[in-house]
Design a protein around this motif. Sequence first.
Motif, PDB file in Angstrom:
ATOM      1  N   ALA A 267      17.264  29.500 -13.758  1.00 13.75           N
ATOM      2  CA  ALA A 267      16.522  28.904 -12.632  1.00 13.75           C
ATOM      3  C   ALA A 267      16.890  29.647 -11.353  1.00 13.75           C
ATOM      4  O   ALA A 267      18.075  29.736 -10.997  1.00 13.75           O
ATOM      5  CB  ALA A 267      16.856  27.426 -12.520  1.00 13.75           C
ATOM      6  N   PHE A 268      15.900  30.183 -10.681  1.00 10.28           N
ATOM      7  CA  PHE A 268      16.143  30.902  -9.422  1.00 10.28           C
ATOM      8  C   PHE A 268      16.086  29.967  -8.223  1.00 10.28           C
ATOM      9  O   PHE A 268      16.358  30.372  -7.107  1.00 10.28           O
ATOM     10  CB  PHE A 268      15.134  32.050  -9.251  1.00 10.28           C
ATOM     11  CG  PHE A 268      15.448  33.232 -10.135  1.00 10.28           C
ATOM     12  CD1 PHE A 268      16.759  33.596 -10.387  1.00 10.28           C
ATOM     13  CD2 PHE A 268      14.431  33.974 -10.711  1.00 10.28           C
ATOM     14  CE1 PHE A 268      17.060  34.680 -11.203  1.00 10.28           C
ATOM     15  CE2 PHE A 268      14.721  35.061 -11.532  1.00 10.28           C
ATOM     16  CZ  PHE A 268      16.040  35.410 -11.782  1.00 10.28           C
ATOM     17  N   GLU A 269      15.678  28.716  -8.465  1.00  9.25           N
ATOM     18  CA  GLU A 269      15.695  27.708  -7.401  1.00  9.25           C
ATOM     19  C   GLU A 269      15.870  26.345  -8.054  1.00  9.25           C
ATOM     20  O   GLU A 269      15.729  26.218  -9.278  1.00  9.25           O
ATOM     21  CB  GLU A 269      14.390  27.748  -6.601  1.00  9.25           C
ATOM     22  CG  GLU A 269      13.156  27.625  -7.451  1.00  9.25           C
ATOM     23  CD  GLU A 269      11.870  27.917  -6.687  1.00  9.25           C
ATOM     24  OE1 GLU A 269      10.975  27.050  -6.720  1.00  9.25           O
ATOM     25  OE2 GLU A 269      11.773  29.012  -6.074  1.00  9.25           O
ATOM     26  N   ASP A 270      16.207  25.332  -7.276  1.00  6.31           N
ATOM     27  CA  ASP A 270      16.318  23.969  -7.801  1.00  6.31           C
ATOM     28  C   ASP A 270      14.950  23.540  -8.339  1.00  6.31           C
ATOM     29  O   ASP A 270      13.928  23.766  -7.687  1.00  6.31           O
ATOM     30  CB  ASP A 270      16.732  22.988  -6.694  1.00  6.31           C
ATOM     31  CG  ASP A 270      18.195  23.172  -6.308  1.00  6.31           C
ATOM     32  OD1 ASP A 270      18.901  23.934  -6.999  1.00  6.31           O
ATOM     33  OD2 ASP A 270      18.617  22.568  -5.312  1.00  6.31           O
ATOM     34  N   ILE A 271      14.947  22.955  -9.539  1.00  3.22           N
ATOM     35  CA  ILE A 271      13.679  22.539 -10.150  1.00  3.22           C
ATOM     36  C   ILE A 271      13.809  21.097 -10.629  1.00  3.22           C
ATOM     37  O   ILE A 271      14.870  20.703 -11.149  1.00  3.22           O
ATOM     38  CB  ILE A 271      13.328  23.434 -11.377  1.00  3.22           C
ATOM     39  CG1 ILE A 271      13.204  24.896 -10.967  1.00  3.22           C
ATOM     40  CG2 ILE A 271      12.039  22.976 -12.042  1.00  3.22           C
ATOM     41  CD1 ILE A 271      13.084  25.835 -12.158  1.00  3.22           C
ATOM     42  N   LYS A 272      12.754  20.335 -10.480  1.00  4.67           N
ATOM     43  CA  LYS A 272      12.721  18.989 -11.059  1.00  4.67           C
ATOM     44  C   LYS A 272      11.734  19.022 -12.224  1.00  4.67           C
ATOM     45  O   LYS A 272      10.566  19.375 -12.056  1.00  4.67           O
ATOM     46  CB  LYS A 272      12.276  17.986  -9.980  1.00  4.67           C
ATOM     47  CG  LYS A 272      12.556  16.581 -10.365  1.00  4.67           C
ATOM     48  CD  LYS A 272      13.001  15.721  -9.172  1.00  4.67           C
ATOM     49  CE  LYS A 272      12.972  14.244  -9.519  1.00  4.67           C
ATOM     50  NZ  LYS A 272      13.642  13.900 -10.752  1.00  4.67           N
ATOM     51  N   LEU A 273      12.245  18.697 -13.413  1.00  6.32           N
ATOM     52  CA  LEU A 273      11.419  18.746 -14.617  1.00  6.32           C
ATOM     53  C   LEU A 273      11.409  17.344 -15.209  1.00  6.32           C
ATOM     54  O   LEU A 273      12.348  16.953 -15.902  1.00  6.32           O
ATOM     55  CB  LEU A 273      12.041  19.745 -15.598  1.00  6.32           C
ATOM     56  CG  LEU A 273      11.115  20.513 -16.538  1.00  6.32           C
ATOM     57  CD1 LEU A 273      10.185  21.416 -15.775  1.00  6.32           C
ATOM     58  CD2 LEU A 273      11.943  21.338 -17.517  1.00  6.32           C
ATOM     59  N   GLY A 274      10.400  16.540 -14.890  1.00 10.34           N
ATOM     60  CA  GLY A 274      10.435  15.124 -15.278  1.00 10.34           C
ATOM     61  C   GLY A 274      11.610  14.460 -14.578  1.00 10.34           C
ATOM     62  O   GLY A 274      11.747  14.557 -13.356  1.00 10.34           O
ATOM     63  N   ASP A 275      12.494  13.823 -15.393  1.00 10.84           N
ATOM     64  CA  ASP A 275      13.682  13.166 -14.816  1.00 10.84           C
ATOM     65  C   ASP A 275      14.847  14.140 -14.681  1.00 10.84           C
ATOM     66  O   ASP A 275      15.935  13.774 -14.246  1.00 10.84           O
ATOM     67  CB  ASP A 275      14.129  12.004 -15.733  1.00 10.84           C
ATOM     68  CG  ASP A 275      13.097  10.895 -15.744  1.00 10.84           C
ATOM     69  OD1 ASP A 275      12.331  10.803 -14.756  1.00 10.84           O
ATOM     70  OD2 ASP A 275      13.047  10.149 -16.742  1.00 10.84           O
ATOM     71  N   LEU A 276      14.635  15.363 -15.109  1.00  9.31           N
ATOM     72  CA  LEU A 276      15.724  16.333 -15.198  1.00  9.31           C
ATOM     73  C   LEU A 276      15.830  17.164 -13.921  1.00  9.31           C
ATOM     74  O   LEU A 276      14.834  17.718 -13.447  1.00  9.31           O
ATOM     75  CB  LEU A 276      15.413  17.258 -16.372  1.00  9.31           C
ATOM     76  CG  LEU A 276      16.548  17.746 -17.257  1.00  9.31           C
ATOM     77  CD1 LEU A 276      17.269  16.588 -17.894  1.00  9.31           C
ATOM     78  CD2 LEU A 276      15.998  18.692 -18.313  1.00  9.31           C
ATOM     79  N   HIS A 277      17.070  17.221 -13.392  1.00 13.69           N
ATOM     80  CA  HIS A 277      17.280  18.092 -12.228  1.00 13.69           C
ATOM     81  C   HIS A 277      17.934  19.383 -12.718  1.00 13.69           C
ATOM     82  O   HIS A 277      19.006  19.366 -13.306  1.00 13.69           O
ATOM     83  CB  HIS A 277      18.181  17.383 -11.204  1.00 13.69           C
ATOM     84  CG  HIS A 277      18.621  18.292 -10.104  1.00 13.69           C
ATOM     85  ND1 HIS A 277      17.729  18.835  -9.198  1.00 13.69           N
ATOM     86  CD2 HIS A 277      19.842  18.782  -9.775  1.00 13.69           C
ATOM     87  CE1 HIS A 277      18.390  19.615  -8.360  1.00 13.69           C
ATOM     88  NE2 HIS A 277      19.684  19.603  -8.689  1.00 13.69           N
ATOM     89  N   ILE A 278      17.273  20.494 -12.487  1.00 13.80           N
ATOM     90  CA  ILE A 278      17.822  21.788 -12.912  1.00 13.80           C
ATOM     91  C   ILE A 278      18.238  22.558 -11.656  1.00 13.80           C
ATOM     92  O   ILE A 278      17.394  22.977 -10.858  1.00 13.80           O
ATOM     93  CB  ILE A 278      16.786  22.576 -13.733  1.00 13.80           C
ATOM     94  CG1 ILE A 278      16.435  21.788 -14.999  1.00 13.80           C
ATOM     95  CG2 ILE A 278      17.319  23.952 -14.092  1.00 13.80           C
ATOM     96  CD1 ILE A 278      15.252  22.312 -15.746  1.00 13.80           C
TER      97      ILE A 278
END
Length: 138
Positions: A20-31
């Motif tokens: 991940a090159f930036e913070d990502i929100k995938l559904g309930d998941l914080h990456i």
Amino acid sequence: MVINESLRLYPPATLLPRMAFEDIKLGDLHIPKGLQIWIPVLAIHHSKEIWGEDANEFNPDRFASKPFAPGRHFIPFATGPRNCIGQSFAMMEAKIILAMLISRFSFQISDSYRHAPVVVLTTKPKYGVQVYLKPLNS
Ligand code: HEM
């Protein structure tokens, strides 16, 4: 359909690494930025939840009867902007070779064949694939 089903059961690339090159929100998941993610292609391709109870069976018909979204659950060539650049070439090559072989030969698997797919960087048959080819016009 046969080639797709082979690539589903035995995808040469079983894991796809991503970062991940930036913070990502995938559904309930914080990456968080910088996290490495491994996309488990083999597990996705064998999931009974996605493909049904016969997920581990060789059934080319599933590509005829069930509409599927390539790039979601069927990802032998990955997906997105960095997917396989050779996908069309590889598919065309496989179709031509398969068409040439089945128009000239019948096939019989050898008694010595042992089904043992292994992942050694890519998916390979551990003991090879021993097949008898018999010319169709003999
Ligand atoms: C059955 C045959 C093939 C399979 C299953 C396959 C699979 C893949 C996969 C899964 C990726 C993505 C890797 C990733 O994103 O981490 C990839 C990338 C790539 N493949 Fe293939 N491939 C095949 C044949 C080919 C052929 C024939 C060529 C060249 C003629 C090729 C050239 C490439 C290149 C250059 C990339 C990198 C693309 C990029 O990073 O932008 N592949 N392949």
